[in-house]
Design a protein around this motif. Structure first.
Motif, PDB file in Angstrom:
ATOM      1  N   GLU A  83       0.851  -1.191   0.000  1.00  0.00           N
ATOM      2  CA  GLU A  83       0.000   0.000   0.000  1.00  0.00           C
ATOM      3  C   GLU A  83       0.883   1.236   0.000  1.00  0.00           C
ATOM      4  OE1 GLU A  83      -2.486  -0.254   3.479  1.00  0.00           O
ATOM      5  OE2 GLU A  83      -3.798  -1.724   2.532  1.00  0.00           O
ATOM      6  N   ARG A  85       0.401   5.231   0.520  1.00  0.00           N
ATOM      7  CA  ARG A  85      -0.525   6.290   0.918  1.00  0.00           C
ATOM      8  C   ARG A  85       0.092   7.636   0.600  1.00  0.00           C
ATOM      9  NH1 ARG A  85      -3.359   7.995   6.628  1.00  0.00           N
ATOM     10  NH2 ARG A  85      -4.454   9.719   5.650  1.00  0.00           N
ATOM     11  N   ARG A  91      -7.772  10.983  -7.430  1.00  0.00           N
ATOM     12  CA  ARG A  91      -7.421   9.603  -7.780  1.00  0.00           C
ATOM     13  C   ARG A  91      -6.439   9.587  -8.944  1.00  0.00           C
ATOM     14  NH1 ARG A  91     -11.007   5.989  -5.511  1.00  0.00           N
ATOM     15  NH2 ARG A  91     -10.779   4.425  -7.155  1.00  0.00           N
ATOM     16  N   GLY A 118      -6.111  -1.572  -6.433  1.00  0.00           N
ATOM     17  CA  GLY A 118      -7.197  -0.613  -6.309  1.00  0.00           C
ATOM     18  C   GLY A 118      -6.748   0.661  -5.632  1.00  0.00           C
ATOM     19  N   ARG A 120      -8.287   3.474  -2.585  1.00  0.00           N
ATOM     20  CA  ARG A 120      -9.347   3.793  -1.620  1.00  0.00           C
ATOM     21  C   ARG A 120      -9.016   5.100  -0.915  1.00  0.00           C
ATOM     22  NH1 ARG A 120      -6.684   0.013   1.884  1.00  0.00           N
ATOM     23  NH2 ARG A 120      -6.556   0.892   3.963  1.00  0.00           N
ATOM     24  N   ALA A 121     -10.045   5.871  -0.677  1.00  0.00           N
ATOM     25  CA  ALA A 121      -9.887   7.146   0.019  1.00  0.00           C
ATOM     26  C   ALA A 121      -9.660   6.889   1.501  1.00  0.00           C
ATOM     27  CB  ALA A 121     -11.131   8.005  -0.179  1.00  0.00           C
ATOM     28  N   VAL A 122      -8.753   7.658   2.088  1.00  0.00           N
ATOM     29  CA  VAL A 122      -8.511   7.605   3.535  1.00  0.00           C
ATOM     30  C   VAL A 122      -8.241   9.016   4.025  1.00  0.00           C
ATOM     31  CG1 VAL A 122      -7.648   5.242   3.742  1.00  0.00           C
ATOM     32  CG2 VAL A 122      -6.078   7.034   3.161  1.00  0.00           C
ATOM     33  N   LYS A 126      -5.305   9.185  -0.068  1.00  0.00           N
ATOM     34  CA  LYS A 126      -5.733   7.899  -0.624  1.00  0.00           C
ATOM     35  C   LYS A 126      -4.634   6.872  -0.446  1.00  0.00           C
ATOM     36  CE  LYS A 126      -4.103   9.304  -5.164  1.00  0.00           C
ATOM     37  NZ  LYS A 126      -3.679  10.605  -4.696  1.00  0.00           N
TER      38      LYS A 126
END
Length: 137
Positions: A83, A85, A91, A118, A120-122, A126
């Motif tokens: 991952e 971040r 995006r 993929g 994903r928003a955090v 993201k």
């Protein structure tokens, strides 16, 4: 349902615009995957390539810090999840690069080579992630 046994392979915060960190992340990931005897050599090479693409994208296209985390899941067939971040909400956009372009192929590589990936928003930002299978644990 069996609980997944996960172990951290890599967790690193990267300073904005520090593109020298990309080579360091690759080398650290390579060494730690080798030490854990994860997957075949070709799969570890793919993990390095995709990780460097996502880290580079995060540093170049956001102009901010990023964080990279790699985790091995070892219940059943082992899987690597990486991952990246960043702290920008927009995006990533997959581009089509012409034959002479020096960029624009990162997400195409991730889509082509990863078993899954993929975005994903955090919070304020993201996570762009991918997974690769490494065979039996």
């Amino acid at each position: 349902m069996a609980a997944q046994r996960a172990e951290s392979v890599l967790s690193k915060r990267l300073r904005r615009a520090d593109l020298t960190a990309v080579a360091d992340v690759r080398a650290t990931l390579r060494e730690r995957l080798r030490r854990r005897a994860w997957g075949e050599r070709e799969l570890a090479d793919i993990a390095e390539l995709l990780t460097s693409e996502l880290v580079t994208n995060a540093l170049v296209h956001t102009g901010r810090d990023a964080e990279v985390t790699a985790t091995l899941e070892r219940s059943g067939p082992s899987r690597l999840r990486v991952e990246v971040r960043d702290y920008v909400e927009h995006r990533p956009v997959q581009r089509t690069a012409d034959g002479e372009a020096t960029g624009g192929r990162g997400l195409m590589l991730v889509q082509s080579l990863a078993d899954a990936w993929g975005v994903r928003a955090v919070g304020a930002g993201k996570i762009v992630w991918f997974e690769l299978g490494g065979g039996p644990a």
